[in-house]
Motif scaffolding. Structure first.
Motif, PDB file in Angstrom:
ATOM      1  N   ARG A 182       1.015  -1.238  -0.168  1.00  0.00           N
ATOM      2  CA  ARG A 182      -0.150  -0.034   0.040  1.00  0.00           C
ATOM      3  C   ARG A 182       0.883   1.287  -0.022  1.00  0.00           C
ATOM      4  NH1 ARG A 182      -4.819   0.975   0.387  1.00  0.00           N
ATOM      5  NH2 ARG A 182      -5.460  -0.972   1.171  1.00  0.00           N
ATOM      6  N   LYS A 183       0.492   2.223  -0.942  1.00  0.00           N
ATOM      7  CA  LYS A 183       1.367   3.448  -0.740  1.00  0.00           C
ATOM      8  C   LYS A 183       1.420   4.221   0.490  1.00  0.00           C
ATOM      9  CE  LYS A 183       2.042   7.710  -3.410  1.00  0.00           C
ATOM     10  NZ  LYS A 183       1.371   8.664  -4.375  1.00  0.00           N
ATOM     11  N   SER A 242      -0.880   8.144   1.424  1.00  0.00           N
ATOM     12  CA  SER A 242      -1.588   8.375   0.349  1.00  0.00           C
ATOM     13  C   SER A 242      -3.108   9.102   0.709  1.00  0.00           C
ATOM     14  CB  SER A 242      -1.990   7.047  -0.541  1.00  0.00           C
ATOM     15  OG  SER A 242      -2.904   7.397  -1.615  1.00  0.00           O
ATOM     16  N   LEU A 268      -5.592   8.596  -1.072  1.00  0.00           N
ATOM     17  CA  LEU A 268      -6.534   7.685  -1.704  1.00  0.00           C
ATOM     18  C   LEU A 268      -6.284   6.313  -0.815  1.00  0.00           C
ATOM     19  CD1 LEU A 268      -6.128   8.472  -5.331  1.00  0.00           C
ATOM     20  CD2 LEU A 268      -7.803   8.957  -3.892  1.00  0.00           C
ATOM     21  N   HIS A 297      -4.592   3.000  -3.029  1.00  0.00           N
ATOM     22  CA  HIS A 297      -3.451   3.283  -3.797  1.00  0.00           C
ATOM     23  C   HIS A 297      -2.331   2.274  -3.474  1.00  0.00           C
ATOM     24  CE1 HIS A 297      -1.339   6.631  -6.033  1.00  0.00           C
ATOM     25  NE2 HIS A 297      -0.872   5.595  -6.477  1.00  0.00           N
ATOM     26  N   ARG A 316       1.670   0.681  -4.442  1.00  0.00           N
ATOM     27  CA  ARG A 316       2.899   0.820  -5.509  1.00  0.00           C
ATOM     28  C   ARG A 316       3.480  -0.766  -5.352  1.00  0.00           C
ATOM     29  NH1 ARG A 316       3.588   5.636  -7.645  1.00  0.00           N
ATOM     30  NH2 ARG A 316       3.703   7.293  -6.178  1.00  0.00           N
ATOM     31  N   ASP A 321       1.966   2.025 -10.419  1.00  0.00           N
ATOM     32  CA  ASP A 321       1.153   2.473  -9.470  1.00  0.00           C
ATOM     33  C   ASP A 321      -0.359   1.894  -9.912  1.00  0.00           C
ATOM     34  OD1 ASP A 321       2.128   4.937  -8.375  1.00  0.00           O
ATOM     35  OD2 ASP A 321       2.296   5.634 -10.315  1.00  0.00           O
ATOM     36  N   SER A 337      -4.409   2.156  -8.523  1.00  0.00           N
ATOM     37  CA  SER A 337      -5.363   2.987  -8.056  1.00  0.00           C
ATOM     38  C   SER A 337      -6.691   2.464  -8.619  1.00  0.00           C
ATOM     39  CB  SER A 337      -4.677   4.326  -8.120  1.00  0.00           C
ATOM     40  OG  SER A 337      -4.789   4.763  -9.334  1.00  0.00           O
TER      41      SER A 337
END
Length: 164
Positions: free
Chosen positions: A78-79, A82, A84, A87, A89, A100, A102
């Motif tokens: 998980r980014k 973020s 969001l 999202h 990575r 990415d 999303s």
């Protein structure tokens, strides 16, 4: 090329086929039972292992590894930081490339991009078949097995987060 994927791709112990848009068997999903962590193999129609997905055992954040030929190919996380919620990575093993991911992961409506370019669109929008979604690999030179594996990883991680 579009691929039809069962919604519960990481059901451990289950084996099933992913079909292409023409209904041909493209990949065999082999869920490995009795393992310490989630493990899944994506095989070609001849039975050769193309991709292995594994839940990482240790780490501050939930992550899954994608391996090819016993070597790390990518790590899905998980980014961080973020705005969001959905999202992710994907860091490829070369250390320089990141994908990415999303969109609405739990609704199966999301995209995989590299440097702003769409690689795959994941959707159940047009399907009438229950518990399935499509992985539409947009670029012909893209690694379909990797993109299907990435989709499976982010869905599994989002579901675990929702349950936990």
């Amino acid at each position: 090329m579009k691929y039809l994927v069962r919604d519960k791709i990481l059901a451990i112990g289950d084996d099933f086929w992913i079909e292409d848009e023409r209904g041909r068997r493209a990949f065999l999903v082999d869920g490995k039972a009795l393992r310490l962590r989630d493990t899944l193999e994506l095989k070609d129609p001849a039975g050769r292992v193309l991709i292995t997905l594994r839940q990482m055992m240790f780490g501050l954040r939930d992550a899954m590894t994608v391996e090819r030929d016993g070597r790390p190919l990518a790590v899905v996380r998980r980014k961080r930081l973020s705005l969001l919620r959905n999202h992710f990575r994907v860091g490829l093993a070369d250390g320089a490339t990141e994908l990415d991911v999303s969109g609405k992961i739990l609704d199966r409506e999301f995209a995989v991009e590299y440097d702003g370019e769409l690689l795959a669109d994941i959707s159940r929008r047009w399907l009438t078949v229950r518990d399935t979604y499509t992985v539409d690999v947009v670029r012909e030179d893209a690694d379909a097995a990797l993109l299907i594996a990435v989709a499976a990883c982010v869905i599994r991680m989002a579901e675990r987060e929702r349950e936990g």
